[in-house]
Design an enzyme around this catalytic site. Structure first.
Site, mmCIF file in Angstrom:
data_model
loop_
_atom_site.group_PDB
_atom_site.id
_atom_site.type_symbol
_atom_site.label_atom_id
_atom_site.label_comp_id
_atom_site.label_asym_id
_atom_site.label_seq_id
_atom_site.Cartn_x
_atom_site.Cartn_y
_atom_site.Cartn_z
ATOM 1 N N HIS A 119 -11.124 -5.181 9.104
ATOM 2 C CA HIS A 119 -11.837 -5.060 7.827
ATOM 3 C C HIS A 119 -13.168 -4.330 7.991
ATOM 4 O O HIS A 119 -14.077 -4.521 7.184
ATOM 5 C CB HIS A 119 -12.111 -6.436 7.215
ATOM 6 C CG HIS A 119 -10.892 -7.152 6.713
ATOM 7 N ND1 HIS A 119 -9.966 -7.721 7.545
ATOM 8 C CD2 HIS A 119 -10.442 -7.382 5.459
ATOM 9 C CE1 HIS A 119 -9.009 -8.285 6.824
ATOM 10 N NE2 HIS A 119 -9.274 -8.089 5.548
ATOM 11 N N GLU A 143 0.800 -1.232 0.000
ATOM 12 C CA GLU A 143 0.000 0.000 0.000
ATOM 13 C C GLU A 143 0.829 1.276 0.000
ATOM 14 O O GLU A 143 0.507 2.229 -0.712
ATOM 15 C CB GLU A 143 -0.982 0.001 1.183
ATOM 16 C CG GLU A 143 -2.167 -0.952 1.034
ATOM 17 C CD GLU A 143 -1.822 -2.416 1.305
ATOM 18 O OE1 GLU A 143 -0.716 -2.692 1.799
ATOM 19 O OE2 GLU A 143 -2.670 -3.278 1.010
#
Lengths: 325, 319
Positions: free
Chosen positions: A129, A60
């Site tokens: 998440h 990322e």
């Protein structure tokens, strides 16, 4: 022509239209190619735009940073982060680099990039998440932060975000991807920084955004049975924040309930409440109420998750307290 | 790759511009004239000049917190750079960036960087952008030995390698990350060896030899322009001063500093230029005088430039 599209389809259409309109736009992210994106948003784009839909390594900081460099040098990248929780890994590139660049460089550059990232809970995905970190980014000068609540807004706001010359963080709620709604066929944009009144009412204002717009509208329907007329203001963009629409609504209804899915402290609801307290306190007939997640990471077990995250009933209860019934 | 005499003279001049600039900055900082803090490039001039001499005007660089040398080598003007260090309106960034964030996108300078390793993905993105736009531009990421331990180094090189991006990763190994000797926090001796893990060339070069740096950079640039992907170049060098000006030098021996000063790049290059009869001693002396004049004018420009006005503090936040 108005058709019914899902939030997912509306986003995909926005990407395709903007890629067609402007060859500087390209898409990069994890599984955005033939796989079509974790939630199907980039479905079909890989074949439609050869060489402009790039599958990234799971990395990322690397690929969000690469988007910053690409934006700085003449491209308009749209990055998909598979889950927004991982935005923490890329935060330096967003906060220290992208957000500051124009300012640090004395206005001699711009960073026209969009980071799309799914947010939110209610799916037993637990604490890595499910979270929503929009407050962190709304806090940073130089960034814009968008959280669309309907397919119509999703398409119009994404197109506006892609055309914007600043770094924009675009949080899509996972619970909304399958939601259908009317989306015009013709080209349109929804301007960043403009809230929308999703339901007009005269007794109490709910200010909210993202999936909580849906919860708030459901709460409003229940409250209507008891004769309470709720106005629902959807912020759509938390930075820039549309103070005028918030204040106008509160001056009309004289009551405020601010609702967000994420934690209460230092959040968007805190900011909205402070603005109303500073600028419209004389209009208030009752103390401001906030509805937000309890202060714990989002748990896995469904009954625990339901307990921690806000519910329609929580919103109904808060409104009732505000109107004193 | 035959370097013209003219080009070598330009390289000499560029190294001097960095040297004189940094020397003066050191003095101005000690006198309390410059705000904030500064990290000087003294002793590393051959790296910036060797690499940037292999670049075109429209190629990109990202830099580090030790960035003045890179900016000057990429074509930055001493007066505007100095004005930025003074925090003046006429500086490259209108006084809003200062030493650690100096940038000028028109010169392809995508910013010095206050975050160690922060510029490496940005250069990678500039390379990606060049590839997407179909230009022949390349991007250089300058970083130090410390930056090579950041995740961004590994993530960026992996990405550039997988996509054959036109990026040159230039590690300036000056042995210390702030005050920590890098050999204490890194097992591999040569940072260039890490290239093996990404299936790209890893080149070790004497960072105090401007021609050696140029040759390595030029080869990497040509490879990148051919679409063959990135190269990692490790330049072995040394910073004469401490990490930042005013910091006590407690972590290095006097002998070590003296040893490296003896290998200093500009004097070495002067010997080369005169022995190879590329320039006479008098010619070099007149270049030195010209650069000194340029520097004096730069300091005067910075001193007499206006302060930014307060309303400017709230400008340039958004495009």
């Amino acid at each position: 022509m108005m058709r019914e599209l899902t939030y997912t389809q509306a986003l995909g259409e926005a990407l395709a239209e903007e890629m067609r309109r402007d060859e500087r736009v390209f898409v990069m992210g994890l599984d955005v190619g033939p796989y079509g994106g974790a939630f199907g948003v980039t479905q079909g784009l890989y074949d439609m735009f050869p060489g402009r839909v790039l599958d990234m390594p799971i990395s990322e900081a690397g690929y969000v940073g690469a988007a910053v460099g690409a934006a700085l040098t003449g491209c308009r990248p749209v990055v998909e982060l598979q889950y927004s929780d991982w935005i923490t890994i890329a935060s330096d590139q967003l906060v220290n680099q992208a957000a500051n660049m124009r300012y640090m460089f004395g206005g001699t550059c711009s960073v026209p990039m969009v980071l799309r990232a799914p947010v939110g809970g209610y799916l037993s995905a637990a604490a890595q998440h499910s979270h929503m970190f929009e407050s962190w980014f709304g806090f940073v000068p130089g960034l814009k932060v968008v959280l669309p609540a309907t397919p119509y807004d999703a398409k119009g706001l994404l197109k506006a975000a892609i055309r914007d010359d600043n770094p924009v963080i675009f949080f899509e709620h996972k619970q909304l991807y399958k939601v259908k709604g009317p989306v015009p066929e013709e080209d349109y944009i929804v301007p960043l920084g403009k809230a929308d009144i999703k339901r007009a009412g005269k007794d109490v204002t709910i200010v909210t955004y993202s999936y909580m717009v849906d919860f708030s509208l459901r709460a409003a329907e229940q409250l209507a049975i008891d004769g309470i007329d709720v106005e629902v203001v959807d912020l759509r963009t938390i930075s820039p924040l549309d103070e005028e629409t918030i204040l106008e609504s509160v001056r009309k209804t004289n009551r405020l309930v601010a609702v967000q899915e994420t934690w209460r402290p230092f959040g968007v609801v805190a900011e909205v409440s402070a603005i109303v307290a500073e600028k419209a306190v004389d209009y208030l007939d009752a103390p401001i109420k906030r509805v937000a997640s309890k202060f714990a990471p989002v748990p896995f077990s469904p009954n625990l998750e339901r307990y921690v995250l806000p519910s329609v009933d929580d919103i109904v209860a808060a409104v009732k307290e505000t109107v004193g019934s | 790759m035959e370097l013209s005499h003219e080009k070598m003279i330009t390289m000499y001049r560029q190294m001097l511009r960095i040297r004189y600039f940094e020397d003066r900055v050191s003095k101005l900082f000690a006198e309390g004239v410059l705000p904030g803090f500064v990290h000087l490039y003294l002793g590393e001039e051959a790296v910036a000049v060797g690499v940037c001499s292999a670049l075109n005007d429209d190629d990109y660089i990202t830099s580090t917190h030790r960035g003045h040398g890179h900016i000057i080598a990429k074509g930055g003007k001493l007066d505007r750079a100095m004005a930025e260090l003074y925090g003046k309106k006429t500086g490259y960034n209108k006084g809003k960036g200062g030493s650690m964030h100096m940038a000028h996108t028109e010169l392809g300078i995508l910013g010095a960087n206050g975050i160690v390793g922060g510029g490496i993905p940005i250069a990678t993105g500039a390379g990606l952008s060049a590839k997407m736009r179909g230009t022949k531009q390349v991007a250089v990421a300058f970083f130090g030995d410390g930056g090579s331990n950041q995740g961004t180094f590994h993530e960026s090189i992996n990405l550039a390698s997988a996509f054959d991006l036109p990026v040159i990763y230039v590690c300036e190994n000056n042995l210390y990350g702030v005050g920590t000797r890098q050999s204490k926090v890194r097992k591999v001796e040569h940072i260039a060896d890490r290239a093996v893990g990404y299936a790209i060339p890893g080149v070790i070069v004497d960072g105090n030899d401007v021609l050696a740096v140029y040759r390595a950079a030029n080869e990497a640039v040509e490879r990148a322009r051919r679409g063959e992907g990135p190269t990692l170049i490790e330049c072995k060098t040394y910073r004469w001063h401490t990490h930042f000006e005013g910091e006590p030098d407690t972590y290095r021996t006097k002998e070590e500093v003296a040893e490296w000063k003896a290998k200093e790049p500009i004097g070495r290059f002067e010997v080369y230029l005169t022995t190879e009869k590329i320039a006479t001693a008098q010619e070099l002396e007149s270049i030195r005088r010209e650069v000194m004049d340029e520097l004096e004018a730069a300091v005067k420009f910075a001193e007499t430039s206006p302060e930014p006005e307060l309303h400017e503090a709230l400008e340039d936040v958004y495009a």
